[in-house]
Motif scaffolding. Structure first.
Motif: not given
Ligand code: GTP
Length: 237
Positions: A3, A6, A8, A157-159, A211, A221, A224-225
């Protein structure tokens, strides 16, 4: 696919660690290192954090009969506390940041100015967006989707503390099945609690992929990135 930009979203509760309230320094330090790894890849990062480790507006309205607007403003202030904590831990980890607040408090944070936020991102600063949308009746998930859209993030991004979205609660049902990909409408139809419905529809209208992944797994993290499959992607199918 790596990406470029993003947003987060961290849950406030996650910052409390095992004690369940307030801030856990170890969790904050770990998040700072994980976000730093993403930042060092040259990926532009916006951050939104909830406030549930201090105060939850909706809960106070239901449990204590508080006026929902007033309770929500308290929740927004809780996100400011968390945002300041994140800013401090990020900066001590060597990450350049700027804090912008949806509710003006100019001694603490810049006001939220979308074009200025974009400039900060372009200059390699992480921008932390505090105080939700500045309005009651909206969750920080919705604030996160709104800010992601405003800064032109490619994904949100849903952490969280589970490794994706399941058809049933994986903590209650051993045979719960995890989705790799899911449409926005599926999330709404099935009543899955990934984000609240306002946040989901706002993502859908703006074609913003969500995500969902477990931030308690070290390195997730960054993975995912870098576009690796680490959880569930809610998107147009
Ligand atoms: P550039 O214009 O790209 O250099 O960005 P900058 O953020 O470094 O510019 P500026 O000189 O405006 O800001 C310097 C510092 O002051 C930064 O840490 C900002 O976050 C902070 N700052 C700017 N405006 C405000 C404000 O209204 N309130 C608070 N509390 N801090 C601010």
């Amino acid at each position: 696919m790596k990406y470029k930009r993003i947003l987060i979203k961290f849950s406030g509760e996650a910052l409390a660690g095992p004690k369940g309230f307030g801030l856990d320094g170890e969790v904050l330090a770990r998040i700072a290192q994980e976000v730093k790894a993403v930042y060092e890849q040259g990926i532009e990062v916006g951050v939104v954090v909830g406030g549930g480790n201090f105060f939850r507006g909706m809960k106070a309205a239901v449990d204590q009969g508080m006026d929902r607007s007033m309770a929500d403003y308290m929740g927004m202030l809780a996100t400011v506390q968390n945002s300041i904590a994140l800013q401090d831990y990020f900066e001590r980890a060597g990450v350049s940041t700027r804090l912008q607040s949806a509710i003006e408090m100019k001694e603490i944070a810049e006001p939220f100015i979308p074009r200025r936020a974009l400039r900060h991102l372009e200059k390699g600063r992480i921008v932390i967006f505090a105080a939700g949308t500045g309005n009651p009746f909206f969750t920080t998930d919705t604030a996160a989707v709104l800010r992601a859209t405003q800064i032109g993030a490619q994904a949100i991004f849903k952490a969280t503390d589970v490794d994706g979205v399941y058809d049933r609660d994986p903590q209650k049902f051993a045979d719960a099945v995890r989705f790799d990909r899911l449409s926005y409408l599926d999330v709404l139809d099935r009543g899955l609690k990934v984000l609240d419905s306002t946040a989901i529809t706002l993502s859908m209208d703006n074609k913003l992929p969500i995500v969902v992944f477990n931030m308690e797994v070290p390195g997730n993290i960054l993975r995912a990135a870098l576009g690796e499959d680490v959880g569930t992607v809610v998107c147009e199918i």
